[in-house]
Design an enzyme around this catalytic site. Structure first.
Site, short mmCIF file in Angstrom:
data_model
loop_
_atom_site.label_atom_id
_atom_site.label_comp_id
_atom_site.label_asym_id
_atom_site.label_seq_id
_atom_site.Cartn_x
_atom_site.Cartn_y
_atom_site.Cartn_z
N HIS A 152 38.35 47.88 34.48
CA HIS A 152 38.28 46.62 35.21
C HIS A 152 37.67 45.51 34.36
CE1 HIS A 152 37.99 44.44 39.07
NE2 HIS A 152 36.92 43.89 38.53
N HIS A 186 42.37 42.43 44.49
CA HIS A 186 41.27 43.11 45.18
C HIS A 186 41.85 44.25 45.99
CE1 HIS A 186 36.86 42.22 46.26
NE2 HIS A 186 36.98 42.40 44.97
#
Lengths: 80, 733, 229
Positions: B44, B90
């Site tokens: 990430h 998300h």
């Protein structure tokens, strides 16, 4: 000392959220005949040790701020 | 605490990576340092599987003021203004807790924009869910939409557009990609860089709690059945707090005392400190005891890794820090000096005065490991069914077909969704949701910006490179249909595990496809986001690259909507219709297996078409323009009629079977309605294109004949009703 | 004509309202911070839309304690004009300057869309530029706009012609299908007993420019401007 306050809708005031929860519960097979949604608060006041003083202060807070008297009532559940 | 193999593994690090950490430190890390490395080296934060390939994307152009690597990209839009924009995913948090996951996604992308010194003016989103027949998917969608609404509406940034698709692949892995656009003065862009030894590090915003500790590592792990148990890791958003932060930060930036600023998103305090230090080539020292804390007895490890939302880190000139703090006090925000810019290049962390961690900033960020992961063309590509081999008869009743098409979840109206979003606040929304692109006027100028998000995972599954190019082309086409010229791009790349060579191949092909297309359309990529590990129980999602294109509309008078405007206007189709049904919404609607090939795109032809349309709009020949995409010509025409309840008389001739013709998804096609008195001039101008007169706008009946056979004749209001109310029927039962 | 627009923490239509008054209608317009107490010499105070204090607890419940509310109360007592739009309306209700209370929308969802309003009383400072019964196209954007009041007080509102806007269809018929949030008696806007304080849920500032689908909001602002000149 911590005071616990419950704010409820007055009888007769429409409670769309409560109704929706009730409908959903009944769909799930629970036989709910009435459901009303309210609010719950826990309040601590700095340095106050006397129960009646706390009660007085919390009553004022609940009446002035936490609850809208047009549609809601409040109740002090507990002070401990 | 001893660092064991188990501990290393539970931090998502490989033993090789751990060895590298030891080498960089010249010693064993302690637990806090291990935690810090693990979040910074997670997929990430480090983009370790994608960095190598993202470098292939075009990022340069005279209009680019800031390319990838900052919180958001920036392009010059004239009048001394800059457009600041970015898209981010998300996905995982939204599956675990749809409302808060989507809400905090919106909060995060907004912070990325105002961190650059821009005032956010628009939000868009690209959503993917499993089929709506399943109540679980309905609940996820309902929660996600409410979460986006809850955050955007409260903070007062309009959600003006986006797109939604449904596919089984997303049932346990929904995608929530959020985009934000902001406007700044072109010469007042703020960067996430620390500089000036001795300058103050100011922490602003919400207190730090034990939120989402290891949330970042979670987002880089595949989902398993026990995802439910990860619930406590999810952060809760506070849009009111963020509204105060937004106003206060923009006010603080105006003082000139702010040197650099970064939001604390994933990996919170860790990421913001080491990245600002690394970019600014300086050291950073912080004292954790000064960090405002919401919970008691938090350890340094927890404080450094917390993902509590609505927090920012600023570097302010030492002598002027009080000025900055005063502004935050005015907005009732916690603002504390937690450290300073220091000599050297390390992030040094103290707790009550004693040093508890020290690591080189660059080792955590720029010099994090990256991999050239093995890639292999997936076997499935050789086994794809061909749509031409599928046996599906021509429909016997096209009126019924039309009714069914407009009431399919893929093609029905999104009104139920966008009505929950405040899409008008800030009073810049020049085109309401539902047209090809969103258009925002720029107050104080006569110009505007158009934005569109697009992606079609059925295409990208069938051909990752072509599918990605189609996404860029469609997004640009949508912007052009509104009268705007595409200027810049951002993307959000949603894929399965990069450790699977077949997924890696899909990823590389898609990135290269995006690169090829963005070159041709002169839309450099200014930033974006990669989301890997979108898998459930080992099965990857269909590859889903989403493109966001921002374009400039020089003159607001030239806005074009997709809807027909006047009865009697002639209607033309620009572009060629081929028998291209692979990956189409039509086959999906018929319940047929996903079959290839996906439609073919000629980039140069597409670019020529788009340039031509902009010319035609500038000449004021065009009343409306609507791009043909999912649902083919048939849906496009119906959508042109809906907003003003107009009808159409169409007579077309084609060598194709009529349903193939009407529902083909050949790209590079646009339906235009032309000013009646300009029809001749229009035809002269388009003589070098494939042009087909379809018919003319009427006042009520939607009438379609193909090859002199009348196929459809129905009042438009009846079709509108079905199209408009489908999602209400799903959710408001 | 001088206007003042109040900014509460969480207001988000403050700039939109200011833009219409100043840049579109050319009126002198100032901002007030919620902690201000000096209303300078404005003629009309506007409490704009938004989510003051996040609408936490109840819409408007915390904002009503802002220092500026005392000055607004004073301003109203002097007979000067006060307007609450959307969240501003809710704040004025909480502060007791306007009747009723807003419940959650009957559909339980935030609703943002254009609606039609029938002008029920054009004899007010806020509607004098409208025809009696004129239908205005103005957008709403709220989660709590479901007007509620006791039966007795509703009868008083009706008797005193305090209801100035009702949700209607495009023809001006007040029918249940045109009521977007379940409001009692389809109430979209009211004035106080004295007629100088007005609240409405729809956003006239979002419908005052040709570019934004409707200019009907100008009737309301122009009424206020007309009244003074």
């Amino acid at each position: 000392m911590k005071a616990k306050v419950i704010v409820r809708l007055k009888d007769g005031v429409l409670d769309p959220q409560g109704q929706t929860i009730q409908r959903s519960l009944n769909k799930m097979g629970h036989e709910v005949t009435e459901l009303r949604q309210g609010k719950y608060f826990e309040i601590e006041i700095n340095g106050m040790k006397d129960e009646s003083a706390v009660r007085q202060r919390v009553e004022q807070i609940a009446a002035d701020v936490l609850c809208n008297p047009i549609i809601e009532t409040f109740e002090i559940e507990d002070i401990a | 605490m001893e660092i064991t193999l188990d501990l290393i593994e539970s931090h998502g690090l490989t033993t090789e990576e751990y060895e590298q950490i030891r080498k960089r430190l010249g010693r064993e890390p302690n637990l806090t340092e291990l935690g810090i490395f693990s979040v910074m080296w997670s997929e990430h934060c480090s983009y370790k599987s994608s960095r190598l390939h993202l470098k292939k994307l075009p990022t340069q152009g005279p209009q680019v003021l800031q390319g990838p690597g900052e919180n958001a990209g920036v392009i010059d839009i004239g009048d001394g203004l800059a457009a600041v924009f970015k898209m981010e995913s998300h996905n995982h948090p939204s599956f675990i807790e749809p409302f808060e996951g989507a809400a905090t996604g919106v909060g995060g992308i907004i912070r990325d924009i105002f961190t650059m010194g821009a005032r956010p003016i628009a939000l868009l989103n690209s959503l993917r869910f499993g089929p709506l027949e399943d109540t679980a998917n309905q609940l996820i969608m309902e929660g996600v939409v409410a979460g986006i609404a809850g955050y955007g509406n409260c903070i007062g940034i309009p959600t003006v557009g986006g797109e939604i698709q449904f596919q089984e692949t997303y049932s346990h892995n929904p995608l929530v990609n959020v985009f934000c656009l902001g406007i700044a003065a072109a010469d007042e862009i703020f960067l996430a860089q620390a500089s000036g030894v001795g300058n103050a590090l100011i922490y602003v915003g919400a207190k730090t709690g034990r939120d989402g500790i290891h949330g970042v590592t979670m987002a880089s792990e595949e989902f398993s059945e026990d995802a439910e148990s990860k619930r406590p890791n999810v952060q809760v958003g506070d849009p009111f707090m963020e509204k105060l932060l937004l106003e206060a930060c923009l006010e603080a930036m105006k003082t000139g005392a702010v040197v650099g600023i970064q939001d604390m998103g994933g990996a919170g305090l860790t990421c913001s400190t080491c990245e600002m230090g690394s970019r600014g080539e300086v050291g950073v020292k912080i004292e954790l005891a000064r960090v405002p804390q919401r919970e008691e007895k938090m350890t340094p490890y927890e404080i450094m890794l917390s993902e509590s939302q609505e927090r920012m880190l600023l570097v302010a000139e030492k002598e002027r820090q009080e000025e900055v703090l005063e502004i935050f006090r005015k907005w009732d925000l916690d603002a504390v000096v937690i450290g300073e810019v220091s000599e050297g290049h390390d992030l040094t962390v103290y707790d009550q005065g004693s040093k508890i961690a020290q690591m080189p900033n660059k080792a955590l960020s720029e010099e994090a490991p990256f991999y050239d992961r093995p890639a292999q063309r997936p076997a499935y590509l050789d086994e794809l069914p061909r749509w031409q081999d599928l046996d599906f008869p021509e429909p016997s009743d096209y009126n019924t077909l039309l009714q069914e098409i407009v009431s399919s979840p893929h093609l029905c109206s999104r009104r139920w969704v966008f009505q929950q979003y405040d899409h008008m606040v800030q009073t810049n929304t020049a085109i309401l949701p539902g047209s090809d692109a969103a258009v925002l006027r720029l107050k104080g100028t006569s110009s505007g910006l158009a934005v569109s998000l697009d992606g079609n995972s059925r295409y990208t599954y069938l051909d990752p490179r072509m599918g990605a190019m189609l996404a860029v082309a469609e997004s640009c086409r949508n912007v052009v249909c509104c009268g705007a010229r595409p200027l810049g791009a951002t993307n959000c790349l949603n894929f399965g595990s990069p450790e699977n060579p077949e997924v890696m191949w899909q990823f590389i092909e898609s990135v290269e496809g995006i690169g090829q297309a963005c070159e041709v359309f002169a839309t450099p990529i200014t930033g974006g986001n990669v989301s890997f590990y979108n898998e459930t129980n080992g099965a990857a999602i269909l590859p889903t690259p989403i493109l966001g294109i921002v374009g400039k509309l020089e003159d607001l008078k030239q806005i074009r909507e997709s809807s027909f405007q006047n009865v009697g206007d002639p209607v033309y189709l620009l572009g060629e219709t081929r028998a291209e049904l692979g990956g189409s919404a039509y086959l999906e609607h018929l319940g047929l297996p996903l079959s290839g090939p996906c439609p073919a795109l000629d980039l140069n032809q597409e670019k020529a078409l788009q340039d031509k349309l902009l010319d035609l709009i500038a000449l004021e020949y065009i009343e409306s323009a609507h791009d043909v995409s999912e649902g083919g010509l048939l849906l496009t025409l119906a959508e042109c009629c809906f907003p003003r309840s107009l009808g159409l008389t169409m007579e077309a001739s084609t060598p194709l079977r009529p349903d193939h013709y009407l529902l083909s998804e050949s790209p590079s096609r646009i339906v235009v309605s032309v000013k009646k008195e300009k029809e001749e001039e229009f035809l002269k101008r388009v003589s070098d294109l494939d042009v087909h007169k379809l018919g003319e706008v009427t006042d009520e009946i939607f009438q379609v004949s193909v090859n002199e056979q009348s196929l459809i004749s129905v009042p438009i209001t009846r079709i509108f009703q079905v199209w408009n109310s489908f999602l209400d029927g799903v959710f408001e039962h | 004509m001088k206007f003042g627009v109040v900014i509460f923490p969480g207001s988000n239509c403050d700039h939109d309202t200011h833009h219409v008054l100043k840049s579109v209608l050319g009126q002198e317009t100032v901002f007030f911070w919620h902690q201000d107490t000096d209303l300078q010499d404005v003629d009309t105070v506007i409490l704009p839309g938004g989510f003051a204090y996040g609408d936490y607890l109840r819409c408007g419940a915390i904002a009503k304690f802002s220092p500026i509310l005392e000055s607004v109360r004073q301003h109203a007592q002097e007979g000067k004009l006060v307007v609450g739009i959307c969240n501003g309306f809710q704040i004025l209700q909480e502060a007791g300057l306007l009747p009723g209370v807003m419940l959650r929308n009957a559909g339980l969802k935030f609703v943002c869309r254009h609606v039609w309003l029938r002008t029920e009383n054009n004899q007010t400072p806020f509607t004098n530029a409208c025809q009696e019964g004129q239908v205005l196209k103005i957008p709403i954007a709220h989660n709590e706009g479901n007007f509620f009041i006791s039966k007795q007080e509703l009868a008083e509102l009706q008797a005193n012609q305090q209801i100035i806007f009702r949700y209607s269809d495009a023809q001006g018929d007040v029918i249940p299908e045109a009521n977007p949030n379940g409001s009692m008696d389809s109430i979209a806007g009211v004035v106080n007993r004295q007629g100088n304080v007005m609240g409405m849920m729809p956003h006239p500032e979002r419908a005052s420019e040709a570019l934004l689908s409707s200019e009907d909001g100008r009737f309301i602002f122009n009424s206020i401007i007309n009244r003074v000149h």
